[in-house]
Design a protein around this motif. Structure first.
Motif, PDB file in Angstrom:
ATOM      1  N   GLU A   4       0.840  -1.147  -0.022  1.00  0.00           N
ATOM      2  CA  GLU A   4       0.049  -0.141  -0.224  1.00  0.00           C
ATOM      3  C   GLU A   4       0.784   1.168   0.092  1.00  0.00           C
ATOM      4  O   GLU A   4       0.511   2.199  -0.775  1.00  0.00           O
ATOM      5  N   GLU A   7       2.391   1.521  -3.637  1.00  0.00           N
ATOM      6  CA  GLU A   7       1.109   1.819  -4.518  1.00  0.00           C
ATOM      7  C   GLU A   7       0.990   3.337  -4.309  1.00  0.00           C
ATOM      8  O   GLU A   7       0.786   4.204  -5.427  1.00  0.00           O
ATOM      9  N   THR A   8       0.873   3.788  -3.078  1.00  0.00           N
ATOM     10  CA  THR A   8       0.617   5.183  -2.772  1.00  0.00           C
ATOM     11  C   THR A   8       1.739   6.243  -3.393  1.00  0.00           C
ATOM     12  O   THR A   8       1.480   7.176  -4.042  1.00  0.00           O
ATOM     13  N   THR A  11       1.486   6.216  -7.098  1.00  0.00           N
ATOM     14  CA  THR A  11       0.322   7.087  -7.534  1.00  0.00           C
ATOM     15  C   THR A  11       0.764   8.685  -7.282  1.00  0.00           C
ATOM     16  O   THR A  11       0.458   9.398  -8.360  1.00  0.00           O
ATOM     17  N   SER A  21      -4.434  11.918  -5.868  1.00  0.00           N
ATOM     18  CA  SER A  21      -4.066  10.594  -5.628  1.00  0.00           C
ATOM     19  C   SER A  21      -5.027   9.871  -4.605  1.00  0.00           C
ATOM     20  O   SER A  21      -5.179   8.815  -4.795  1.00  0.00           O
ATOM     21  N   ALA A  22      -5.356  10.587  -3.615  1.00  0.00           N
ATOM     22  CA  ALA A  22      -6.320   9.990  -2.642  1.00  0.00           C
ATOM     23  C   ALA A  22      -7.623   9.570  -3.429  1.00  0.00           C
ATOM     24  O   ALA A  22      -8.076   8.619  -3.097  1.00  0.00           O
ATOM     25  N   LEU A  25      -7.202   6.338  -5.419  1.00  0.00           N
ATOM     26  CA  LEU A  25      -6.926   5.291  -4.247  1.00  0.00           C
ATOM     27  C   LEU A  25      -8.189   5.077  -3.614  1.00  0.00           C
ATOM     28  O   LEU A  25      -8.155   4.201  -2.771  1.00  0.00           O
ATOM     29  N   VAL A  32      -3.208   9.215   2.416  1.00  0.00           N
ATOM     30  CA  VAL A  32      -1.932   9.313   1.623  1.00  0.00           C
ATOM     31  C   VAL A  32      -0.917   9.939   2.242  1.00  0.00           C
ATOM     32  O   VAL A  32       0.342   9.254   2.141  1.00  0.00           O
ATOM     33  N   ARG A  35       0.747   7.678   4.491  1.00  0.00           N
ATOM     34  CA  ARG A  35       1.583   6.530   4.052  1.00  0.00           C
ATOM     35  C   ARG A  35       2.762   7.102   3.502  1.00  0.00           C
ATOM     36  O   ARG A  35       3.963   6.334   3.712  1.00  0.00           O
TER      37      ARG A  35
END
Length: 72
Positions: A4, A7-8, A11, A21-22, A25, A32, A35
């Motif tokens: 995760e 991936e964040t 992105t 991005s948030a 996702l 976000v 993370r």
């Protein structure tokens, strides 16, 4: 490493905006940001430049170097 977090980061790197991005996702902007902070703590370097008042984010040199590793 947590998928995760990776991936964040990918992105945010591709979109250049934490809020967008948030949305992509399906999480909150705070998630976000949290993370990205967790990932930066794990790798020990700042990956994303956050400019207060600007909606755009940029990768640091370390972030640019880390991106190909994250994508693989």
């Amino acid at each position: 490493m947590n998928s995760e977090l990776i991936e964040t980061f990918i992105t945010v790197a591709n979109v250049g905006n934490i809020t967008k991005s948030a949305n992509l996702l399906f999480v909150s902007q705070a998630t976000v940001s949290h993370r990205i902070k967790q990932l930066e703590e794990k790798v020990g370097v700042q990956l994303i430049l956050r400019t207060k008042g600007s909606k755009q984010t940029n990768l640091t040199v370390a972030g640019k170097n880390f991106l190909p590793l994250a994508q693989s």
